[in-house]
Design a protein around this motif. Sequence first.
Motif, PDB file in Angstrom:
ATOM      1  N   ILE A   1     -13.793  57.893  76.109  1.00  0.00           N
ATOM      2  CA  ILE A   1     -13.906  56.591  75.429  1.00  0.00           C
ATOM      3  C   ILE A   1     -13.704  56.757  73.930  1.00  0.00           C
ATOM      4  CG2 ILE A   1     -15.486  54.680  74.913  1.00  0.00           C
ATOM      5  CD1 ILE A   1     -16.684  55.247  77.715  1.00  0.00           C
TER       6      ILE A   1
ATOM      7  N   GLN B   1     -13.114  48.584  72.495  1.00  0.00           N
ATOM      8  CA  GLN B   1     -12.747  47.854  73.711  1.00  0.00           C
ATOM      9  C   GLN B   1     -13.082  48.694  74.956  1.00  0.00           C
ATOM     10  OE1 GLN B   1      -8.659  46.690  73.798  1.00  0.00           O
ATOM     11  NE2 GLN B   1      -8.972  45.155  75.378  1.00  0.00           N
ATOM     12  N   GLU B   2     -12.723  49.977  74.884  1.00  0.00           N
ATOM     13  CA  GLU B   2     -13.030  50.877  75.998  1.00  0.00           C
ATOM     14  C   GLU B   2     -14.544  50.972  76.201  1.00  0.00           C
ATOM     15  OE1 GLU B   2      -9.193  53.905  75.635  1.00  0.00           O
ATOM     16  OE2 GLU B   2     -11.104  54.467  74.760  1.00  0.00           O
TER      17      GLU B   2
ATOM     18  N   TYR C   1     -16.589  50.021  79.506  1.00  0.00           N
ATOM     19  CA  TYR C   1     -17.473  51.032  80.098  1.00  0.00           C
ATOM     20  C   TYR C   1     -18.882  50.462  80.295  1.00  0.00           C
ATOM     21  CZ  TYR C   1     -19.980  55.497  80.575  1.00  0.00           C
ATOM     22  OH  TYR C   1     -20.772  56.518  81.023  1.00  0.00           O
TER      23      TYR C   1
END
Lengths: 169, 205
Positions: free
Chosen positions: B20, B24-25, B29
């Motif tokens: 990550i 955004q990731e 997650y």
Amino acid sequence: MAMKSVYLNYTNRAQTPLAVWLLLLTGALMLTIVLMRFQQIKAHNAELQTKLATRAEPVTAPVVADNPQIKKEAEAVNGAIRDIVIPWPLLWKALEAANDDGVQMLVLEPNVKTRTVRMSLIALNHAAMWAYLKNLNQQSVLQYVRLISSEATDVNGQHAVAFLVEATW
Amino acid sequence: MLVLSNAFVRYAVLTWNDEIKTKQERSVYLQHSFLQHFGEVSKHWLLCEHLAGYGQASIASGIDQVLFKQLEAIFAAADMPLKAAHPLLMLAMNQALVYFKKSKLQQSFWLACFESERLALVLIVQGEWKLVHNVSLEPDANLQLHTLIQRETVLENADESLPVLLFADGEIRQVDSRSLPSMQAVSQTESMQPTSCFVQRKWVA
């Protein structure tokens, strides 16, 4: 490992933490201080440069006292200073650039007071002499190149021209 | 400041993931982790994460979006700015950290956060989040806590001698895990602060 305080807030999830703003503010403040200091140093430097330029005076000969011994020493010192003042590197560079195979230099006499250099030379013929004078004229360091005298002579039974040239630097 | 009872909040410990990189990731997650923990219902939750240090697991919490919008509407109607809404566990944990800082103890402990109908249990090992449980309080709170700690000690392979911190009534107390004090629920609904949503519990020595 030290654990930092937990921060969970539903209202301002996208809001930048206060610490970040403080850091940014501190950075901006430091940048301002550095720029101000830079301006101060720049101004001080310019002032010092001006002072230095004002103080830069040409090398002058020391004052000569009435005492003959001191006068003699002062003259010797003045002579040495004059020698230092002569732009030897520039002169030599110009003379080397004007050099001609058909011309040999016998004597070189620089004069600081009149800022002139007098040269006694010997050439194989007149054409070589004129070519040498032309070369001297083309040197930016030397001005008013003048042929003072020329005389036909004999070198080891061979015809030659001895001539005297003066130039101002 | 609004403090949300653990009855309205759900927690999850998110393990560190090297893959990550972006916000955004991270958000994806977070949503994925809650989906795994709590199922489809978590899609309608407002999620919030506290990032720990590099390589460390983090704590995240979620509440129902509808509930939060209603709370915002209530505050707006009362002309009160809702500047902060924190889950109770956050306050409990920060008090626990202050306690450990003052005591100069190693940051490995159990934290049990009691409310009238809720028990939140946290395990911290060397300053890192290991687990969080937010369960309904059973009639025998003492036994429930003891059982939970025993079970999780085995599952997490944790040290049996870890100190246990109890948070109730806004106070932190350190106890021996083998001699937990008995609890008596004292509903303080009547004396609640207007901005406080949690019901407190008092200790009986």
